[in-house]
Design an enzyme around this catalytic site. Structure first.
Site, short mmCIF file in Angstrom:
data_model
loop_
_atom_site.label_atom_id
_atom_site.label_comp_id
_atom_site.label_asym_id
_atom_site.label_seq_id
_atom_site.Cartn_x
_atom_site.Cartn_y
_atom_site.Cartn_z
N HIS A 121 0.90 -1.32 -0.09
CA HIS A 121 -0.09 0.04 -0.09
C HIS A 121 0.69 1.15 0.06
CE1 HIS A 121 -3.05 2.80 1.20
NE2 HIS A 121 -3.95 1.82 0.98
N ARG A 131 -6.59 10.04 -0.05
CA ARG A 131 -6.35 10.44 -1.66
C ARG A 131 -7.47 10.63 -2.34
NH1 ARG A 131 -2.90 6.43 -3.99
NH2 ARG A 131 -3.20 5.07 -2.05
#
Length: 548
Positions: A328, A348
Site C-alpha cells: 500500500h 487521496r
C-alpha cells in the site's frame, strides 16, 4: 504572578518543519494543477525499476511441490521448505474431537460469510480460528467496498477497471463472478445491518479511488472493515454457529481417496493437538503481512502468516501469483509508534496529494497502488527527495487539502479514525500533512481456485478471501478485497454445504505430510524450522523499510 504557559513541543523535527513550509507554499498551484496520469509505457518502466515484485531481490525458487521451479518471496519459500509442526508425532486420527459437515479455518470476513451461508443451507458448521473470531485483516480494512450499483456504472465497467488494475492476469471467470455479485453483496450486508454512509435522501454515498473509472466505493466512514466484521460476527452468533477460538489448524487431513476430510488443530494456549473431521473444508486464513516480505512493515493483523498457503500446498494444491504482493503506498512512516499503519486510500480519494521534500507533487494521487508505491520508492531512494525520518525516508500526504477542497469538518466526518490515530501523537492532519511510505498490505496471490471456490486438485476443499489467488491478478484495486471476502466467502459456504450433502468420508490419513517431508529430505532442503509458524517471529535484527 501568572504561571508560565507551557507550549507543547512540535512532533516534527526542524527538517520536517522546513519541508512542511514548502508543502504549504506550493498548495495553491497544486490545487489548480494536479499531476497528470502516467501512460502505460511510463507505468511499466516505473514498475520494472522500483516495485519489489518486478526484480529478483528478495525471491528464491520453490524446489518441490506443484510450483517447483517458480519464484516466491524467500520467506514464503522457507515455509514451504520447512517440516510440519506434527512431524514425528504419533497422532490418533480415530480419536475425533470435532465432527462436522463444514469446517471453516479462519474467523475473518470470508470465514464468517462462508459460515453464514453454509449454516443457512442446513449444514452443521464449525469455525476454528487461532486468535479470536473477527481478528483479521477484514476487521482492519478502512477505505470501503466496491460495487457497481449506480446508474452511471455497470459490472462490465467494474470488470474492465479490475482487469486493467490486475495487469490482465485476473482469472476471467473469477473476476466476472466478483463484479456481477457486487450490488447483491451490498444489499446483503445492508440487510444484516451494516450502516453504510448515505446522503440525506437515503441513497448510498460512493467515492472514487485509484484505478476506478467511476465512484463505486461504499464506505462506513473509515471504519468499513470494522463495521462489516461487527455485523458478520453478530450474525454468526445469532445463527448459533460453533466457534473455537485460540485454536489453529496446522495440517489438513485427507481421506484414503485424497479428499479433504478435516484438519489437525492445535490449542494455542495449551499446545494440545486435536482432530477435526469434516465432510468439506474451507480455508479462509487470510494473508501473509506478518512475514514482512522484502523487509517491509505491514498493515496486517498479528496472525497473518500464510498458514493456509502452507497447509494447502503440502496437501498438493497449486499456488497462483505467489510472487505478487500489494504494498500500500500510504503506510504511516512517522511517528515510529505507527510505522506501517494504514493511511487509507480514501484520504487521496477525497483530495490529499503525495508530495516530496521540496513540496512537489510527483504522482497523480489516484494511480493504482502498485504505481503509486513505486513512485514513492523512486522518490525516496533514487531521486533522494524523500523526507528524512528515523531509519529511512518518507513523503508527505497533504491532508489539509481535503478541508480546503471540501470545507471544515470533512476530515472529522469522513476520516474520524485516521484523525484520532494521528492526534494521539500530537499530529493534527487537518493542519499539517502526514508522512507515509509503502507498507505490506495484501497477498495478491494464493491457492488457485475454480469458479465455485473449490481447488482443482483436492476435492471438498474450498478457499475464500485473501488465501485465494487469481481474482485480482497481479495487483488489486482498493475495495475489491472486502467485496472478495463477501462474494467468495458466501460462494465457498454455499458450495461446501452442497458438497457436504453427498460427501462420504473414507479413513483419515496424513500420508501427504509424510510424502512431502520425504521430498524435503531427498532435495536436502530442510530449513530446520517448522511451518506454519502461526505467529510472527520478531527479533532485534528485523530491519523494516530497507528494500532499497
Amino acid at each position: 504572578m501568572k504561571p508560565k504557559q507551557m507550549t507543547k513541543p512540535s512532533p516534527f523535527t526542524p527538517h520536517m518543519l522546513e519541508s512542511i513550509r514548502k508543502v504549504e507554499a506550493t498548495r495553491g498551484v497544486r490545487l489548480q494543477n494536479e499531476p497528470r496520469r502516467l501512460s502505460a509505457d511510463e507505468k511499466r518502466v516505473l514498475l520494472d525499476e522500483f516495485h519489489p515484485d518486478y526484480g529478483d531481490k528478495g525471491f528464491s525458487k520453490i524446489e518441490i511441490g506443484p510450483n517447483a521451479g517458480e519464484k516466491a518471496p524467500k520467506e514464503l519459500t522457507a515455509l514451504l521448505h520447512s517440516k510440519s509442526r506434527i512431524s514425528g508425532l504419533d497422532l490418533d486420527l480415530n480419536k475425533i474431537d470435532f465432527d462436522t459437515d463444514v469446517l471453516i479455518i479462519g474467523g475473518g470476513g470470508a470465514g464468517a460469510s462462508a459460515a453464514i451461508e453454509a449454516k443457512q443451507a442446513g449444514s452443521d458448521v464449525l469455525i476454528v480460528t487461532k486468535l479470536r473470531m473477527g481478528d483479521s485483516n477484514s476487521m482492519m480494512a478502512e477505505g470501503g467496498i466496491q460495487a457497481s450499483d449506480k446508474d452511471n456504472d455497470s459490472p462490465m465497467q467494474h470488470y474492465l477497471d479490475a482487469m486493467g488494475g490486475g495487469h490482465y492476469y485476473n482469472k476471467p471467470e473469477l473476476l466476472k463472478h466478483l463484479v456481477m455479485q457486487g450490488a447483491e453483496a451490498i444489499r446483503w450486508l445492508e440487510s444484516l445491518g451494516v450502516m453504510f454512509d448515505k446522503h440525506q435522501d437515503g441513497t448510498m454515498m460512493t467515492f472514487p479511488g485509484g484505478g476506478l473509472s467511476r465512484k463505486r466505493l461504499h464506505a462506513c466512514a473509515d471504519y468499513t472493515g470494522a463495521e462489516i466484521t461487527r455485523v458478520l460476527k453478530d450474525e454468526v452468533s445469532n445463527l448459533g454457529i460453533k466457534i473455537v477460538d485460540y485454536t489453529a489448524a496446522v495440517e489438513l487431513i485427507l481421506d484414503k481417496d485424497g479428499n479433504a476430510a478435516g484438519a489437525v488443530l492445535m490449542n494455542m494456549l495449551t499446545g494440545e493437538y486435536l482432530i477435526a473431521r469434516a465432510k468439506t473444508v474451507i480455508i479462509a486464513t487470510g494473508g501473509a503481512g506478518r512475514m514482512h516480505y522484502h523487509g517491509f512493515p505491514t498493515t496486517n493483523h498479528y496472525g497473518a502468516t500464510a498458514d493456509g498457503l502452507v497447509m494447502a500446498y503440502r496437501a498438493g494444491c497449486n499456488l497462483l501469483y505467489q510472487d505478487t504482493i500489494q504494498y500500500h503506498p500510504t503506510g504511516t512512516a512517522y511517528p515510529v509508534q505507527l510505522f506501517g499503519a494504514l493511511v487509507t486510500e480514501k484520504v487521496r480519494a477525497v483530495g490529499a496529494m503525495l508530495i516530496n521534500v521540496e513540496g512537489e507533487a510527483f504522482v497523480h494521487p489516484l494511480e493504482t497502488r502498485d504505481v503509486a508505491a513505486s513512485a514513492i520508492i523512486r522518490e525516496c531512494h533514487s531521486h533522494k527527495l524523500g523526507v528524512d525520518i528515523p531509519g529511512g525516508a518518507g513523503v508527505w500526504l497533504d491532508t489539509p487539502m481535503i478541508e480546503i477542497i471540501h470545507g471544515e469538518g470533512k476530515i472529522a466526518s469522513a476520516l474520524p479514525g485516521m484523525l484520532r490515530m494521528f492526534m494521539n501523537y500530537g499530529i493534527d492532519m487537518r493542519q499539517t500533512p502526514v508522512l507515509v511510505y509503502p507498507t505490506f498490505h495484501y497477498q495478491n496471490g494464493g491457492v488457485e481456485i475454480e469458479a465455485s471456490g473449490n481447488t482443482s486438485r483436492i476435492h471438498n476443499l474450498f478457499i475464500a478471501g485473501e488465501a485465494a489467488g487469481g481474482i485480482h491478478g497481479r495487483n488489486r484495486l482498493l475495495g475489491n478485497s472486502m467485496l472478495d471476502v463477501i462474494v467468495f466467502g458466501r460462494l465457498a459456504g454455499q458450495s461446501a454445504a452442497k458438497a457436504a450433502k453427498t460427501a462420504k468420508i473414507g479413513s483419515l490419513t496424513l500420508n501427504h505430510v509424510k510424502e512431502y517431508e520425504s521430498q524435503i529430505a531427498a532435495a536436502k532442503l530442510d530449513t530446520g524450522d517448522i511451518s506454519p509458524i502461526l505467529l510472527p517471529k520478531y527479533t532485534r535484527d528485523v530491519n523494516f523499510g530497507k528494500f532499497q
